[in-house]
Design an enzyme around this catalytic site. Sequence first.
Site, mmCIF file in Angstrom:
data_model
loop_
_atom_site.group_PDB
_atom_site.id
_atom_site.type_symbol
_atom_site.label_atom_id
_atom_site.label_comp_id
_atom_site.label_asym_id
_atom_site.label_seq_id
_atom_site.Cartn_x
_atom_site.Cartn_y
_atom_site.Cartn_z
ATOM 1 C CG ASP A 53 -1.753 1.632 -4.228
ATOM 2 O OD1 ASP A 53 -2.373 2.707 -4.278
ATOM 3 O OD2 ASP A 53 -1.497 1.047 -3.155
ATOM 4 C CG HIS A 80 2.254 5.838 5.657
ATOM 5 N ND1 HIS A 80 1.081 5.100 5.692
ATOM 6 C CD2 HIS A 80 3.132 5.199 6.477
ATOM 7 C CE1 HIS A 80 1.243 4.079 6.503
ATOM 8 N NE2 HIS A 80 2.472 4.112 6.982
ATOM 9 C CG HIS A 85 -1.544 5.476 -0.302
ATOM 10 N ND1 HIS A 85 -2.114 4.380 0.307
ATOM 11 C CD2 HIS A 85 -1.323 5.110 -1.597
ATOM 12 C CE1 HIS A 85 -2.250 3.401 -0.569
ATOM 13 N NE2 HIS A 85 -1.761 3.813 -1.723
ATOM 14 N NE ARG A 133 -3.539 -2.291 2.799
ATOM 15 C CZ ARG A 133 -4.825 -2.336 2.414
ATOM 16 N NH1 ARG A 133 -5.360 -1.277 1.835
ATOM 17 N NH2 ARG A 133 -5.556 -3.415 2.620
ATOM 18 C CE LYS A 159 -1.898 8.768 7.107
ATOM 19 N NZ LYS A 159 -1.136 9.705 6.258
ATOM 20 C CE1 TYR A 174 -2.608 4.105 7.297
ATOM 21 C CE2 TYR A 174 -3.781 2.084 7.868
ATOM 22 C CZ TYR A 174 -2.900 2.767 7.055
ATOM 23 O OH TYR A 174 -2.306 2.127 6.002
#
Length: 208
Positions: free
Chosen positions: A195, A143, A87, A84, A96, A155
């Site tokens: 992604d 991140h 972002h 992931r 975060k 998160y």
Amino acid sequence: LRQHIVLKKQYEKLIETGKERKMIHHFEFEETKLKGVELITPFYSLDNRGAFVKDYSEKVFKEHGINHSLKEVFYTYSHKGTIRAIHFQRVKEQAKLVRCISGKIFDVVVDLRKGSETFGQWEGFVLSEENKKELLIPEHFGHGYLVLESSIVSYKCAENFYGEYDDGIIWNDKRLAIDWPLDEVEGKIILSDKDKNLQTFEEFCKGK
């Protein structure tokens, strides 16, 4: 069940070393090479019942100069080999606090502050249910992470998620040259369609 087994082993180790009474660990804050990013060990205690973990305290965080409010909390469930990344939110940027509560991930933070001395640099951290560590990631950072073991990641965000501002940089960008430990997932990765089609760092710099 798995996390219970990990904590039970940690407690048994304390008993074996004669430290069963020293089972309380207070918050620890560690600076990283990227200013503002902190690697945090949460408060936790172990005993014969199991464990207690507190990974956020407004009071304690403010005492360490961290003054983010808490707007929303969410979790991701990911298979081994999932990436992931990378972002960020273009508008209403999100600070975060990220912790792997089950499994193990290689977590990456990229400095996207265009006036920063470390602009375009990245740093990687192993977060796992065993080490309990978490990352404080301020606004204006990218991140992402590679899932080394099937994982649940939490998160805690200081801003709400806005899909219309959701953005990112491709995980294998040549300029960023992130050294993902792909050998730990036998080179087999899982990516979302989104992604796979993220912009490059060069495009980001041009303000695409």
